[in-house]
Scaffold this active site. Structure first.
Site: not given
Ligand code: BG6
Length: 484
Positions: A43, A172, A210, A229, A234, A334
């Site tokens: 935007r 990812h 993390e 999340d 994942h 986290k």
């Molecule tokens: C993301 C989450 O999908 O993956 C984040 O939304 C997380 O909260 C991240 O930190 C972790 O990815 P990676 O590749 O750093 O382990």
């Protein structure tokens, strides 16, 4: 092959933290098809030049080896364009359409890196503007929905607007080199397959720890929590990669069919397993890597009374012939003690012990995802003590460090996945039925939490989560891998 990549959310966190660096790496490696355009959409009122300058300034935060030199950035920046859009206004899609018609690229990628609440609007508007022709591919970031119903509603809209083969639902973790190596280990070698079953494996642990907190995403995270999340996507995708049957070939649907079967075989929750086999936690102030950090409720954007979980540990089973009775432990959080993602496959002990060996030390295959990417096979061997006591064994490791073996310049997860989208390869993307099945499985946990007065258990930042997590696994005589 020419391409246009339209990046909705072009000035957002994901764009500059992950996508632009990944696109730049692909450009640097010479794998991004030449002459493509990357069109940032937001935007903001920016010219192409201002957008390029903004992206350049963001590269300052990228690790040194991945930062462009001035000359490199100038060449990369020639691909960057900007279009101001209000995503709810049809006339703005008409402007996008005419920008794309200027050159009629072979492939047009629509990467929707916006707030999830905009996904359906973007899909509908693209379709009404005729921007859903076969050469268009749409990439949707997680989380896709908040629960099963909202996920289905999004998938329904997407189905009306695009064919399934045009839809790239990104997780990812599937693009991480270590996850691809897991597929290679399991389906490229015959060695482990005969062992990969309940008769030989005692338990499997999947940890995604993390050390970071919620960073600048407090408001988003507070509505989301660790289950949505990290676990729904994942962690469950890692579980699928470990637990799936060998696919009949390497095509996307053959792989996705097998992953879907795993998700469908996950043991349904009962009131008892929900209370005994799921632990949620929330971090309080503490210290991570020697630095004092605030508690979750003190983070910016987070409700000071928040009951959102920043940690989940759970136990499940895959109820099929291969895995019946084998516990799968999943854990993510986290502000834990370190950044550490790994899968630990523990084999059953030798059936008859003729040697003295330390308890629980060997018989393990460790698949390291990060920070190191590699494989360790933990065995027992005659060590330094062999003169004193020939019956005593020591743990040793066969260690394969992929960075050392293949070089640390390997392609990162987003780079790999973006190139897959441009090339039209769906293998590492999630199909709608997989996603729905994963939501179906996590939903009873979300429901149970709604009516649970206790809320998440506190844990001090910089530790391995609440003590209830260790207590849960200890009930089966086991411990988490860092304590083994
Ligand atoms: C993301 C989450 O999908 O993956 C984040 O939304 C997380 O909260 C991240 O930190 C972790 O990815 P990676 O590749 O750093 O382990």
């Amino acid at each position: 092959m020419s391409f246009d990549l339209v990046l909705f959310g072009g000035t957002g966190d994901l764009a500059w933290r992950k996508l632009m660096p990944a696109l730049f790496q692909a450009f640097r490696h010479g794998t991004l098809p030449e002459g493509g355009r990357i069109i940032g959409v937001a935007r903001d009122d920016l010219s192409h030049e201002q957008y390029r300058a903004l992206i350049a300034s963001r590269f300052g935060g990228v690790e040194l080896a991945k930062r462009p030199s001035e000359d490199e950035f100038a060449r990369f920046a020639a691909m960057l364009h900007f279009l101001r859009m209000d995503l709810s206004r049809p006339e703005d899609y008409a402007r996008l359409s005419s920008m794309l018609n200027e050159r009629q690229a072979d492939t047009v990628v629509m990467y929707v890196a916006t707030a999830p609440s905009l996904f359906t609007t973007v899909c509908e508007q693209l379709a009404s503007a005729g921007l859903n022709q076969p050469q268009v591919r749409i990439v949707l970031e997680k989380p896709l929905g908040h629960d099963l119903a909202s996920n289905r509603a999004i998938n329904e809209t997407v189905r009306h607007s695009f064919q399934e083969k045009q839809v790239f639902r990104i997780d990812h973790y599937l693009g991480k080199p270590s996850v691809q190596n897991l597929f290679a280990l399991r389906f490229g070698n015959a060695l482990f397959e005969p062992l990969w079953r309940r008769e030989n494996i005692s338990n499997i642990q999947i940890t995604i720890a993390e050390d970071l907190g919620v960073e600048k995403r407090g408001a988003f995270y507070d509505q989301t929590g660790a289950l949505r999340d990290m676990v729904q996507n994942h962690a469950l995708q890692l579980l699928c990669a470990i637990g799936m049957e060998p696919p009949i070939n390497a095509h996307a649907d053959a792989i996705r069919d097998e992953k879907l079967k795993v998700l469908r075989s996950l043991k349904p929750w009962t009131a008892e397993t929900l209370s005994q086999h799921v632990v949620r936690g929330q971090y309080t102030a503490g210290g991570v890597n020697g630095t004092a950090v605030p508690g979750y409720r003190e983070e910016s954007g987070v409700d000071p009374q928040s009951r959102t979980e920043t940690f989940v540990a759970l136990r499940t089973e895959i109820a099929n012939w291969r895995w019946a009775g084998v516990p799968f432990y999943l854990r993510t959080g986290k502000r834990l003690a370190s950044r550490d993602a790994r899968i630990v496959v523990t084999f059953r002990p030798a059936p008859h012990a003729i040697f003295k060996a330390p308890m629980g030390a060997a018989n393990r295959l460790v698949i390291n995802l990060q920070p190191r990417d590699g494989l360790e096979l933990h065995l027992l061997a005659q060590g330094q003590d062999n003169r004193r006591n020939a019956q005593s064994l020591s743990p040793v490791q066969l260690d394969l460090d992929f960075d050392r073996r293949f070089g640390s310049e390997r392609v990162g997860a987003y780079e790999r996945l973006l190139l897959d989208v441009i090339d039209g390869r769906l293998n590492l993307f999630v199909r709608s039925d997989e996603q729905e099945e994963a939501w179906r499985w996590v939903e009873p946990i979300l429901d149970a939490w709604k009516s649970d007065a206790q809320g998440p258990r506190p844990y001090v930042a910089g530790t391995w989560g609440p003590s209830a997590s260790s207590a849960m696994i200890a009930r089966e005589g086991l411990c988490w891998s860092e304590e083994a």
